[in-house]
Design a protein around this motif. Structure first.
Motif, PDB file in Angstrom:
ATOM      1  N   ARG A   1       0.847  -1.192   0.000  1.00  0.00           N
ATOM      2  CA  ARG A   1       0.000   0.000   0.000  1.00  0.00           C
ATOM      3  C   ARG A   1       0.880   1.238   0.000  1.00  0.00           C
ATOM      4  NH1 ARG A   1      -5.388  -1.159   3.556  1.00  0.00           N
ATOM      5  NH2 ARG A   1      -6.102  -2.862   2.260  1.00  0.00           N
TER       6      ARG A   1
ATOM      7  N   GLN B   1       1.385   5.374   0.689  1.00  0.00           N
ATOM      8  CA  GLN B   1       0.901   6.552   1.393  1.00  0.00           C
ATOM      9  C   GLN B   1       0.429   7.538   0.328  1.00  0.00           C
ATOM     10  OE1 GLN B   1       0.799   6.903   4.837  1.00  0.00           O
ATOM     11  NE2 GLN B   1       1.394   4.763   4.843  1.00  0.00           N
TER      12      GLN B   1
ATOM     13  N   ASP C   1      -3.925   4.968   3.076  1.00  0.00           N
ATOM     14  CA  ASP C   1      -3.040   4.291   2.124  1.00  0.00           C
ATOM     15  C   ASP C   1      -3.886   3.483   1.158  1.00  0.00           C
ATOM     16  OD1 ASP C   1      -3.528   1.749   3.369  1.00  0.00           O
ATOM     17  OD2 ASP C   1      -1.849   2.058   4.706  1.00  0.00           O
TER      18      ASP C   1
ATOM     19  N   SER D   1      -3.852   0.506  -2.334  1.00  0.00           N
ATOM     20  CA  SER D   1      -3.197  -0.478  -3.194  1.00  0.00           C
ATOM     21  C   SER D   1      -4.209  -0.914  -4.249  1.00  0.00           C
ATOM     22  CB  SER D   1      -2.734  -1.701  -2.383  1.00  0.00           C
ATOM     23  OG  SER D   1      -3.834  -2.523  -2.055  1.00  0.00           O
TER      24      SER D   1
END
Length: 114
Positions: free
Chosen positions: A10, A12, A33, A35
Protein backbone atom coordinates in the motif's frame (compact mmCIF):
# COMPACT_ATOMS: atom_id res chain seq x y z
CA UNK A 1 6.91 -13.37 12.84
CA UNK A 2 4.51 -10.70 11.52
CA UNK A 3 0.85 -11.20 10.70
CA UNK A 4 0.91 -9.52 7.29
CA UNK A 5 -2.20 -10.40 5.26
CA UNK A 6 -1.88 -7.85 2.46
CA UNK A 7 -0.90 -9.21 -0.92
CA UNK A 8 -0.04 -5.80 -2.43
CA UNK A 9 2.08 -3.01 -1.03
CA UNK A 10 0.00 0.00 0.00
CA UNK A 11 1.18 3.51 -0.84
CA UNK A 12 0.90 6.55 1.39
CA UNK A 13 -1.25 9.12 -0.38
CA UNK A 14 0.29 12.60 -0.91
CA UNK A 15 -3.14 14.22 -1.57
CA UNK A 16 -6.41 14.12 0.34
CA UNK A 17 -8.72 11.44 -1.05
CA UNK A 18 -12.18 11.50 0.52
CA UNK A 19 -14.45 8.45 0.39
CA UNK A 20 -18.23 8.77 0.04
CA UNK A 21 -20.96 6.14 0.06
CA UNK A 22 -22.59 6.55 -3.37
CA UNK A 23 -25.94 5.18 -2.16
CA UNK A 24 -26.39 7.52 0.82
CA UNK A 25 -24.06 10.37 -0.17
CA UNK A 26 -22.50 10.16 3.31
CA UNK A 27 -18.80 10.91 3.73
CA UNK A 28 -17.11 7.78 5.08
CA UNK A 29 -13.65 9.23 5.72
CA UNK A 30 -10.20 9.84 4.24
CA UNK A 31 -7.90 7.35 2.50
CA UNK A 32 -4.66 6.83 4.43
CA UNK A 33 -3.04 4.29 2.12
CA UNK A 34 -4.03 2.59 -1.10
CA UNK A 35 -3.20 -0.48 -3.19
CA UNK A 36 -4.74 -2.27 -6.17
CA UNK A 37 -6.46 -4.50 -3.62
CA UNK A 38 -7.90 -1.98 -1.19
CA UNK A 39 -7.37 0.95 1.15
CA UNK A 40 -7.22 2.00 4.78
CA UNK A 41 -9.75 4.60 5.88
CA UNK A 42 -9.46 7.16 8.70
CA UNK A 43 -12.86 8.38 9.90
CA UNK A 44 -14.86 9.96 12.69
CA UNK A 45 -17.19 6.95 12.99
CA UNK A 46 -16.76 3.17 12.82
CA UNK A 47 -17.65 1.53 9.51
CA UNK A 48 -20.00 -1.43 9.26
CA UNK A 49 -18.35 -4.60 7.98
CA UNK A 50 -20.36 -4.66 4.76
CA UNK A 51 -20.10 -3.75 1.08
CA UNK A 52 -20.22 -0.14 -0.08
CA UNK A 53 -20.42 1.53 -3.46
CA UNK A 54 -17.64 4.09 -2.93
CA UNK A 55 -16.78 7.34 -4.63
CA UNK A 56 -13.14 8.21 -3.99
CA UNK A 57 -12.41 11.82 -4.86
CA UNK A 58 -9.49 14.21 -4.40
CA UNK A 59 -10.35 17.11 -2.08
CA UNK A 60 -10.07 19.79 -3.22
CA UNK A 61 -10.53 18.63 -6.83
CA UNK A 62 -7.15 18.23 -8.50
CA UNK A 63 -6.15 18.56 -12.13
CA UNK A 64 -5.24 15.16 -13.49
CA UNK A 65 -6.90 13.20 -10.67
CA UNK A 66 -10.41 12.03 -11.47
CA UNK A 67 -12.79 10.54 -8.95
CA UNK A 68 -13.11 6.77 -8.90
CA UNK A 69 -16.36 4.88 -8.27
CA UNK A 70 -16.09 1.24 -7.26
CA UNK A 71 -17.34 -1.41 -4.87
CA UNK A 72 -15.42 -2.03 -1.66
CA UNK A 73 -16.02 -4.25 1.35
CA UNK A 74 -15.09 -3.15 4.85
CA UNK A 75 -13.18 -6.07 6.38
CA UNK A 76 -12.54 -4.52 9.80
CA UNK A 77 -12.99 -1.29 11.77
CA UNK A 78 -11.23 -0.33 15.01
CA UNK A 79 -11.26 2.68 17.30
CA UNK A 80 -8.14 4.84 17.26
CA UNK A 81 -6.05 5.52 20.34
CA UNK A 82 -7.89 8.81 20.96
CA UNK A 83 -11.27 7.04 21.09
CA UNK A 84 -12.74 9.63 18.71
CA UNK A 85 -11.46 8.38 15.35
CA UNK A 86 -11.53 5.01 13.62
CA UNK A 87 -9.37 3.00 11.25
CA UNK A 88 -11.00 0.64 8.75
CA UNK A 89 -9.62 -1.76 6.17
CA UNK A 90 -11.39 -2.07 2.81
CA UNK A 91 -10.97 -4.59 -0.01
CA UNK A 92 -12.01 -3.69 -3.57
CA UNK A 93 -14.72 -5.91 -5.05
CA UNK A 94 -14.95 -6.98 -8.69
CA UNK A 95 -13.16 -4.14 -10.44
CA UNK A 96 -13.97 -3.93 -14.12
CA UNK A 97 -11.12 -3.29 -16.56
CA UNK A 98 -11.68 0.48 -16.67
CA UNK A 99 -11.73 0.76 -12.86
CA UNK A 100 -8.62 -1.39 -12.57
CA UNK A 101 -6.73 0.72 -15.13
CA UNK A 102 -7.84 3.96 -13.45
CA UNK A 103 -6.68 2.66 -10.06
CA UNK A 104 -3.33 1.53 -11.48
CA UNK A 105 -2.80 4.95 -13.10
CA UNK A 106 -3.60 6.65 -9.79
CA UNK A 107 -1.14 4.43 -7.93
CA UNK A 108 1.52 5.01 -10.58
CA UNK A 109 1.06 8.76 -10.16
CA UNK A 110 1.45 8.48 -6.37
CA UNK A 111 4.47 6.17 -6.55
CA UNK A 112 6.43 8.91 -8.34
CA UNK A 113 5.45 11.72 -5.97
CA UNK A 114 8.32 12.78 -3.68
Amino acid sequence: MTDERRQQQRLQIPVTLEVFDVRSGQRLGRVVDLSVGGFMLFSEQPQAETSYQCRIAPTPPSVGLDQLILGAECLWSRAGADGQHHWSGFHFESLNEGQHLHLQALLECFSHTP
